[in-house]
Design a protein around this motif. Structure first.
Motif, mmCIF file in Angstrom:
data_model
loop_
_atom_site.group_PDB
_atom_site.id
_atom_site.type_symbol
_atom_site.label_atom_id
_atom_site.label_comp_id
_atom_site.label_asym_id
_atom_site.label_seq_id
_atom_site.Cartn_x
_atom_site.Cartn_y
_atom_site.Cartn_z
ATOM 1 N N ILE A 570 -10.798 4.114 -9.337
ATOM 2 C CA ILE A 570 -10.000 4.633 -10.456
ATOM 3 C C ILE A 570 -9.806 6.145 -10.330
ATOM 4 O O ILE A 570 -8.702 6.658 -10.513
ATOM 5 C CB ILE A 570 -10.678 4.289 -11.798
ATOM 6 N N SER A 571 -10.866 6.865 -9.990
ATOM 7 C CA SER A 571 -10.769 8.328 -9.949
ATOM 8 C C SER A 571 -9.881 8.803 -8.808
ATOM 9 O O SER A 571 -9.069 9.720 -8.987
ATOM 10 C CB SER A 571 -12.162 8.951 -9.823
ATOM 11 N N GLN A 572 -10.003 8.178 -7.631
ATOM 12 C CA GLN A 572 -9.164 8.616 -6.510
ATOM 13 C C GLN A 572 -7.695 8.318 -6.763
ATOM 14 O O GLN A 572 -6.823 9.132 -6.478
ATOM 15 C CB GLN A 572 -9.634 7.945 -5.217
ATOM 16 N N LYS A 573 -7.431 7.134 -7.314
ATOM 17 C CA LYS A 573 -6.037 6.793 -7.606
ATOM 18 C C LYS A 573 -5.491 7.657 -8.745
ATOM 19 O O LYS A 573 -4.312 8.023 -8.750
ATOM 20 C CB LYS A 573 -5.917 5.304 -7.932
ATOM 21 N N SER A 574 -6.333 7.987 -9.710
ATOM 22 C CA SER A 574 -5.894 8.841 -10.820
ATOM 23 C C SER A 574 -5.469 10.210 -10.316
ATOM 24 O O SER A 574 -4.487 10.790 -10.795
ATOM 25 C CB SER A 574 -7.018 8.987 -11.851
ATOM 26 N N GLU A 575 -6.208 10.719 -9.338
ATOM 27 C CA GLU A 575 -5.829 12.008 -8.739
ATOM 28 C C GLU A 575 -4.457 11.917 -8.088
ATOM 29 O O GLU A 575 -3.598 12.789 -8.271
ATOM 30 C CB GLU A 575 -6.880 12.418 -7.705
ATOM 31 N N ILE A 576 -4.240 10.839 -7.340
ATOM 32 C CA ILE A 576 -2.937 10.649 -6.683
ATOM 33 C C ILE A 576 -1.829 10.516 -7.724
ATOM 34 O O ILE A 576 -0.735 11.078 -7.572
ATOM 35 C CB ILE A 576 -2.985 9.413 -5.762
ATOM 36 N N ILE A 577 -2.111 9.772 -8.799
ATOM 37 C CA ILE A 577 -1.117 9.567 -9.855
ATOM 38 C C ILE A 577 -0.691 10.898 -10.471
ATOM 39 O O ILE A 577 0.503 11.191 -10.595
ATOM 40 C CB ILE A 577 -1.678 8.610 -10.936
ATOM 41 N N HIS A 687 11.500 7.552 -13.775
ATOM 42 C CA HIS A 687 11.842 7.848 -12.385
ATOM 43 C C HIS A 687 10.838 7.276 -11.390
ATOM 44 O O HIS A 687 11.199 6.807 -10.311
ATOM 45 C CB HIS A 687 11.925 9.365 -12.170
ATOM 46 N N THR A 688 9.549 7.302 -11.763
ATOM 47 C CA THR A 688 8.486 6.946 -10.830
ATOM 48 C C THR A 688 7.657 5.795 -11.382
ATOM 49 O O THR A 688 7.408 5.736 -12.584
ATOM 50 C CB THR A 688 7.572 8.160 -10.582
ATOM 51 N N MET A 689 7.253 4.897 -10.494
ATOM 52 C CA MET A 689 6.373 3.810 -10.899
ATOM 53 C C MET A 689 5.197 3.743 -9.937
ATOM 54 O O MET A 689 5.369 3.777 -8.722
ATOM 55 C CB MET A 689 7.129 2.483 -10.920
ATOM 56 N N ILE A 690 4.001 3.684 -10.504
ATOM 57 C CA ILE A 690 2.781 3.484 -9.735
ATOM 58 C C ILE A 690 2.337 2.046 -9.961
ATOM 59 O O ILE A 690 2.152 1.618 -11.098
ATOM 60 C CB ILE A 690 1.659 4.442 -10.188
ATOM 61 N N ILE A 691 2.163 1.288 -8.891
ATOM 62 C CA ILE A 691 1.802 -0.125 -9.005
ATOM 63 C C ILE A 691 0.361 -0.316 -8.550
ATOM 64 O O ILE A 691 0.006 -0.004 -7.407
ATOM 65 C CB ILE A 691 2.732 -1.013 -8.138
ATOM 66 N N ASP A 692 -0.471 -0.821 -9.430
ATOM 67 C CA ASP A 692 -1.841 -1.165 -9.088
ATOM 68 C C ASP A 692 -2.125 -2.596 -9.548
ATOM 69 O O ASP A 692 -3.143 -2.888 -10.168
ATOM 70 C CB ASP A 692 -2.827 -0.188 -9.732
ATOM 71 N N LYS A 693 -1.180 -3.466 -9.229
ATOM 72 C CA LYS A 693 -1.262 -4.855 -9.659
ATOM 73 C C LYS A 693 -0.480 -5.710 -8.674
ATOM 74 O O LYS A 693 0.588 -5.308 -8.201
ATOM 75 C CB LYS A 693 -0.650 -4.996 -11.058
ATOM 76 N N LYS A 694 -0.986 -6.886 -8.388
ATOM 77 C CA LYS A 694 -0.278 -7.804 -7.497
ATOM 78 C C LYS A 694 0.965 -8.318 -8.206
ATOM 79 O O LYS A 694 0.894 -8.824 -9.338
ATOM 80 C CB LYS A 694 -1.186 -8.970 -7.122
ATOM 81 N N LEU A 695 2.112 -8.191 -7.566
ATOM 82 C CA LEU A 695 3.377 -8.640 -8.143
ATOM 83 C C LEU A 695 4.025 -9.641 -7.190
ATOM 84 O O LEU A 695 4.069 -9.408 -5.983
ATOM 85 C CB LEU A 695 4.325 -7.464 -8.372
ATOM 86 N N LYS A 696 4.555 -10.733 -7.760
ATOM 87 C CA LYS A 696 5.192 -11.749 -6.931
ATOM 88 C C LYS A 696 6.540 -12.160 -7.520
ATOM 89 O O LYS A 696 6.717 -12.168 -8.738
ATOM 90 C CB LYS A 696 4.305 -12.991 -6.816
#
Length: 1006
Positions: A570-577, A687-696
């Motif tokens: 969570i913390s590493q991805k939050s930094e990227i976000i 404008h931007t979307m961050i995806i942290d979920k499997k989508l089908k």
């Protein structure tokens, strides 16, 4: 070719000739008054001819120059109400009502209105000199009763000019200081036309003017293709504009029934620094696919009559809400050949609350005679829906879920026709609620006649009050029900239920405006144009109980959830976000760009919210304002969170759930969501979307399409995906990029195969079904004890079920669900008239609700797992390119299908599988390899020099692969056993090259 043919004047002459010869126009000869903005003589002539009494009364009040005074009053009305409303409804002055134009009546019975319509003076002018201060002219203008309404700049490619030159002309040479160019005051739409393309705008606003294409599409209107127009064997590719769209009757119809003034309120900061609410007005002129779709639907409905289904495959972001509103209005005012309304009610089935208000506003702007739109929202009950249908409300907006409550109580459907518009037609249309909708609205006279013939009885011998008979008569299609289903992503069942069947047995959409065409025309943005994927490389170890047997798939989910919710992740991805927002998003759309973070669960959303908050505080960033959106409540760390409790304004006040959308638009820039706002959410600033979920499949298309809306200053989008691979997203989007169709109809007899398999479990038989049916289909009014009797009738069945082993219970439940689902679908497509099968279906529905699930053993791995290694690694950056001229196809199902049993394996085995799937450079041996290659790179090559002197993309994609290959081969020659693993695993080879390259590039750019 002669010189005359290629001149711009020839192009003008050809268009003018068409208008005058077949278009219903006359050649204008009046003198334009630029100060008043009208051809005064023509306007006054129309008023005097059509409204002599009113004119005489007006003159009695205005004896000095009444003509000029009348135009001034007309201008005042346009200033106050807008020209569009004045055209439709007229205006009042000193108690006198004037109409400045008349429209064609829907019914031929109104002879007076028809005569008035024929008195309209519709003219075409070439070289319209619009200004008193200059001698500039517009190539062509169409004028109704002296009022200029549509203006055209015409360009000829043979003289090296095209629509781009016309657009520049409107932007640079036409000032909205002129009365005729002021918004909603005179000219309603400005067109740019050349031989191949048409562009348009409804507002001249200098360099902010936004033009949209008004083309048919490369394959023709409503067909599968890309941008542009097809060749026209009889003339110009763009001749549809003057031959069809602006033929007199068509033009007047567009003014009356299509052009719409959309009013929105938004918050802005004024010069004094205060937040104020301003009203934004937009004049909506139908895009060509919208105009074409509505007219073709109305034409086919008028010709065929009620009882037909239509599937409209229009891309997300293509203006579906307006298309539905226009279609609703036209259907509600459609008359048959006997001058009677074709439909008693038009019912819109939707789950989008915003559509209700938009329908009301759009339809009210056209006509008040249809009455208000009756919206059956969450504040109203199913009884309100029943009353609206029984009372014959012309337009009803409701949800599908209200029909099962009242389907037996709607009692005024005999001889009445209904148009049902389905917004986002998907699997909900194949279930029990959809069956109840048909049961509520279907006039079953034809079905009764067909059933009687099959039974060999006279119609009056059939007991119409029998509940079982009533339900099976509602199956299939009905002559009094027409369905109009809109979707961007049709599924196979949707295609069979609503699609048009071709002679070869395949099912196709009635009208198509594809994702490809919408992107190529610029109506929506290509959300796959800037896509970045990461893979999460990790290694999990067990600390104890590694030999305990666990259900593999469920345990794997728990372990993956452990990794997903781990603070490191969570913390590493939050930094990227956050850094992605600050580096990219906030600089987009004139500094107004917004971001959505799509998480896998409510708990993940809450943890992301807190992790991002902490990162912002640690970095002392004050330019990122975040919101979270999720349903219900979730506990974390002993504290309970809801959307309303977690979201706060700067002043500390709470934001309620129904305020989240508006607050995100006005005051926040990052929205963290869990199963909310992934469909039906329209925010152009996203404008931007961050995806942290499997989508089908459809879910992926619907979610990512939230980004595709256009607005001023928005030229691109960006997606950063932590979970899905490029190939997965490509596979999800490709079937819906162009036309989607079903090759042949479903085999309805598959239901009997599942029925036989269910009976094979020996859990229920005909006696059990009959016991249930006697209660469910009793002729007596339902009594309080009936529910208890039903449960008691099912109790022996449940006992037999409980006596089975866990695997048998699992398979039985799955087959039971599938039978209910498939029967609900099949019975909407065909009339089976199978009373025994229907009784079994009703029995299975009841049994399914009572059937106890096997107890789920809680898989508690708390304290038994630890995250040993973790790394985010970029795997793709660039455009995901969809293949053109490829249709999405569905093959009919050959089996209903049942999932296999969940195997049991040890915890250590499950962890091993997961680590193999997500492995990166984590083993000790891998670390040795990386270190050795890195030092050899630095020692034996000029990689540092190349990294310093090259752009990142050139270095990583062009220079690095060759250098890395040289070093890797040299290492392999020196020690084959050590380095063999690199060449046996391409993913590991690429991952190592990428990691080393990024480190070296970063070191040389410090």
């Amino acid at each position: 070719m002669s010189v005359d043919i290629v001149t711009e004047k020839q192009f003008e002459s050809d268009i003018e000739y068409s208008f005058l010869d077949k278009g219903g126009f006359t050649k204008g000869s009046d003198v334009y008054d630029p100060e008043l903005g009208v051809f005064q003589k023509t306007l006054i002539q129309f008023i005097q001819t059509t409204q002599p009494k009113e004119w005489a009364r007006f003159v009695s009040f205005n004896k000095m120059n009444p003509e000029r005074r009348f135009v001034n009053v007309f201008n005042d009305a346009c200033d106050a109400n807008g020209e569009l409303e004045v055209l439709r409804k007229g205006f009042k002055t000193r108690g006198i009502t004037f109409r400045v134009c008349y429209f064609k009546p829907e019914s031929n019975l109104n002879k007076t209105a028809t005569a008035q319509y024929n008195q309209n003076i519709v003219e075409c002018y070439r070289q319209w000199y619009y200004s008193k201060d200059s001698k500039k002219s517009v190539d062509m203008v169409l004028v109704v009763n002296g009022i200029p309404l549509f203006a055209f700049e015409l360009k000829n490619q043979y003289t090296n000019q095209n629509v781009d030159n016309a657009m520049a002309q409107w932007v640079n040479d036409r000032s909205n200081r002129e009365v005729c160019f002021q918004f909603n005051k005179r000219i309603l739409v400005y067109f740019c036309v050349d031989h191949l393309d048409v562009m348009m705008t409804t507002k001249l606003d200098g360099r902010k003017t936004r033009f949209l294409p008004f083309n048919q599409g490369s394959a023709g209107a409503g067909r599968d293709g890309g941008k542009g127009n097809p060749a026209n064997p009889d003339g110009y590719p763009t001749s549809y504009l003057w031959e069809k769209v602006f033929q007199k009757d068509s033009m007047m119809d567009i003014i009356q029934k299509f052009i719409h003034l959309q009013i929105e309120k938004e918050k802005k900061i004024n010069d004094a620094g205060e937040e104020v609410t301003v009203e934004k007005q937009t004049l909506i002129f139908p895009r060509y696919h919208q105009l074409d779709a509505v007219r073709k639907l109305i034409k086919d409905t008028h010709m065929q009559g009620p009882g037909h289904n239509y599937l409209i495959q229009h891309s997300a972001g293509s203006g579906k809400s307006n298309s539905i509103a226009w279609l609703v209005y036209r259907l509600a005012s459609l008359f048959n050949e006997y001058d009677k309304p074709m439909f008693n009610s038009v019912i819109v089935v939707t789950d989008r609350k915003v559509l209700d208000a938009q329908l009301q506003a759009t339809i009210s702007s056209f006509d008040h005679t249809l009455g208000v739109v009756e919206t059956i929202d969450e504040k109203k009950t199913s009884q309100d829906l029943k009353n609206a249908i029984n009372d014959g409300c012309r337009i009803i907006v409701t949800t599908l879920q209200k029909f099962p409550v009242i389907y037996t109580e709607v009692d005024r459907v005999a001889g009445r026709n209904f148009a049902i518009i389905v917004d986002e037609a998907h699997s909900s249309q194949t279930g029990n609620s959809a069956l109840k909708l048909k049961a509520a609205l279907a006039d079953t006279e034809d079905a009764l006649r067909e059933y009687a013939e099959l039974e060999g009885k006279a119609e009056d011998e059939i007991d119409k009050d029998d509940k079982l008979i009533k339900e099976i008569l509602a199956h299939g299609t009905h002559k009094n029900l027409s369905f109009y289903a809109f979707t961007a992503t049709p599924k196979d069942k949707t295609l069979e239920m609503f699609g048009t069947q071709y002679k070869d047995g395949s099912f196709h959409p009635f009208h198509i405006y594809s994702m490809r065409q919408a992107i190529e025309e610029g109506f929506i943005l290509d959300v796959l144009a800037n896509y970045m994927t990461y893979t999460t490389c990790f290694k999990i170890a067990s600390t104890k109980d590694g030999d305990k047997n666990l259900p593999s798939s469920r345990a794997a989910k728990v372990i993956r959830k452990y990794q997903q919710l781990h603070p490191t992740n969570i913390s590493q991805k939050s930094e990227i976000i956050v850094e992605t927002f600050r580096d990219t998003t906030k600089n987009k759309i004139n500094g107004k760009g917004k971001m959505m973070v799509v998480t896998s669960s409510r708990l993940a959303a809450v943890r992301y919210y807190h992790a991002i908050k902490k990162y912002l505080e640690d970095k002392k960033y004050d330019d990122v304002a975040i919101l979270a959106a999720f349903s219900g409540s979730i506990k974390d760390g002993g504290q309970e969170y809801t959307e309303g409790s977690i979201n706060k304004r700067k002043d500390g006040s709470s934001i309620s759930e129904n305020q989240t959308k508006a607050e995100f638009h006005d005051n926040f820039n990052v929205l963290i969501v869990a199963e909310k706002y992934q469909t039906g959410f329209d925010e152009p600033l996203l404008h931007t979307m961050i995806i942290d979920k499997k989508l089908k499949g459809v879910k992926a298309v619907q979610t990512l399409s939230r980004l595709n809306r256009t607005c001023s200053g928005k030229v691109d989008t960006f997606i950063l995906d932590f979970v899905n691979k490029k190939e997965d997203i490509l596979a999800a989007f490709q079937p819906f990029y162009q036309e989607t169709y079903l090759t042949e109809e479903v085999n309805a007899d598959l239901i009997y195969k599942t029925q036989k398999e269910l009976r094979g479990f020996l859990i229920y038989d005909d006696t059990d079904i009959e016991s249930c049916a006697k209660i469910k289909f009793s002729k007596n009014k339902q009594e309080a004890a009936d529910l208890g009797k039903l449960t008691s009738a099912l109790k022996p069945v449940i006992d037999r079920y409980n006596a089975k082993n866990p695997d048998e219970r699992y398979q039985f439940r799955r087959k039971l669900r599938n039978l209910c689902k498939w029967y609900g679908y099949i019975s909407q497509v065909v009339r089976m008239f199978d009373k025994e099968m229907h009784k079994e279906y009703v029995f299975c529905l009841s049994l399914l609700k009572l059937l106890p699930e096997d107890p789920i053993i809680n898989i508690d791995l708390e304290g038994k797992l630890k995250l040993e290694y973790y790394k985010l690694q970029k795997t793709f950056e660039g455009e995901i390119t969809l293949e053109k001229n490829t249709k999405g196809t569905y093959e009919p199902a050959v089996d209903i299908g049942v999932a296999g049993k969940d195997e049991e394996v040890t915890l250590d085995e499950i962890i091993k599988r997961i680590n193999e799937k997500h492995k990166g450079d984590f083993t000790d041996a891998d670390k040795v390899l990386l270190s050795a290659i890195y030092h050899k790179f630095k020692k034996d090559t000029d990689v540092d020099t190349k990294a310093k002197s090259s752009e990142y993309k050139i270095f990583m994609e062009s220079l690095l692969p060759k250098l890395f290959q040289q070093v890797a081969i040299q290492c392999y020659k020196e020690s084959q056993d050590t380095y063999r693993v690199m060449f046996e695993n391409k993913e590991k080879y690429n991952a190592m090259m990428q990691a080393i390259g990024e480190v070296i590039f970063r070191e040389n750019r410090k």
